[in-house]
Design an enzyme around this catalytic site. Structure first.
Site: not given
Ligand code: RIB
Ligand code: CA
Length: 312
Positions: A239
């Site tokens: 992500h």
């Molecule tokens: O939903 C994914 C996000 O939430 C990413 O930033 C992961 O590291 C968590 O923080």
């Protein structure tokens, strides 16, 4: 000319690689790493940021701890995803990168004031630090070039069926940040789920023959185990580096301008990002929203950063 950047994060496996990308690429000038409670408690996300910087040789960027709970309500962490340490998988030695004495919000403000040009903030955890900065220093809006967020989704959620974790943890912060008028881009799950760490990527990390490459492979192997167990994913989505890659090279993600609202009341949908892609609500567009990831360019940037730091 490199873009001055503050990275606000909650390491977290994907945050760890976002730190590496932001530190390695010459298109951005990483001025500060600030941590927030999210994936794990603040003490653990902060220790993890220091661990990653120590391992990657990132010794010239201040690391400061920020808010340890959301603006309202109780902190909900994601130990089921990132483990008890928040960075389960590889074994890290004790960090040598120090913890800055100032609070993350004070460091953010100082970087913004001292900057010779507006600074970009990339936020890849709950938006508590950013919202607190804007509460304490509303004048800083003019010192921020843009805010690029890993958060939300144009479709379903992850932590709950309709809420993505970063927004879910602190929806009030997200709503306040959105209302501030800052230029904001959301890279939500709909685009970050296109950044799957497939076995060939893990093999590229291992094939680098460096300690950093090996640790990244181990981090991703753990991350893959939780994404398989919790959501039956064939590979884990990386992500947070998507938000950093977008600052480095705008062509990495195709975006559209759209109205975004944050659900803070919904009994079952609190933390959802309501993205009106087809103008059904008559709301004014207030954000750029990532839709399509250009994978080859993304992985070229991500693996190049690990290669660069691993050999430095
Ligand atoms: O939903 C994914 C996000 O939430 C990413 O930033 C992961 O590291 C968590 O923080
Ligand atoms: Ca994160």
């Amino acid at each position: 000319m490199s873009t001055p950047l503050i990275l606000d994060c909650d390491p977290g496996h994907d945050d760890a690689l976002a730190i590496m990308l932001a530190a390695a690429h010459p298109a951005v000038d990483l001025k500060a790493i600030t941590t927030v409670a999210g994936n794990q408690t603040l003490d653990k996300t902060t220790l993890n940021a220091r661990r990653v910087c120590t391992l990657a040789g990132i010794t010239d960027v201040p690391v400061a701890a920020g808010c340890d709970r959301p603006l309202s309500g109780v902190l909900e962490i994601a130990a089921d995803v990132h483990g008890e340490s928040g960075l389960d998988g590889p074994v890290f030695g004790p960090p040598t990168v120090p913890l800055a004495e100032e609070h993350a919000v004070d460091l953010m403000h100082r970087v913004l004031v001292e900057g010779s040009e507006p600074t970009t903030i990339v936020a890849v955890g709950p938006l508590t630090n950013v919202a607190t900065l804007l509460r304490r220093h509303p004048e800083d809006v003019s010192r921020i070039r843009e805010l690029v967020v890993m958060g939300g989704s144009t479709s379903r959620g992850n932590h709950t069926p309709y809420a993505e974790f970063n927004i879910y943890v602190d929806p009030e912060a997200a709503a306040e940040v959105l209302a501030s008028g800052l230029p904001i881009t959301f890279h939500g799950l709909n685009v970050t789920h296109q950044a799957l760490v497939t076995p060939d990527v893990v093999a590229r990390f291992r094939g680098m023959g460096t300690q950093l490459g090996e640790v990244c492979a181990e981090l991703m192997t753990f991350f893959a185990s939780t994404y398989r167990r919790l959501w039956d994913f064939p590979a884990p989505p990386l992500h947070d580096p998507v938000a950093v890659a977008y600052v480095i090279d705008r062509s990495v993600v195709d975006c559209v301008r759209a109205p975004v609202r944050i659900e803070v009341e919904g009994a079952h949908t609190r933390g959802a990002t309501v993205v009106d892609l087809h103008g059904r609500m008559g709301w004014a567009p207030n954000a750029d929203v990532g839709l399509t990831l250009h994978r080859d360019r993304f992985w070229e940037l991500m693996t190049g950063a690990v290669e660069h730091l691993g050999r430095a």
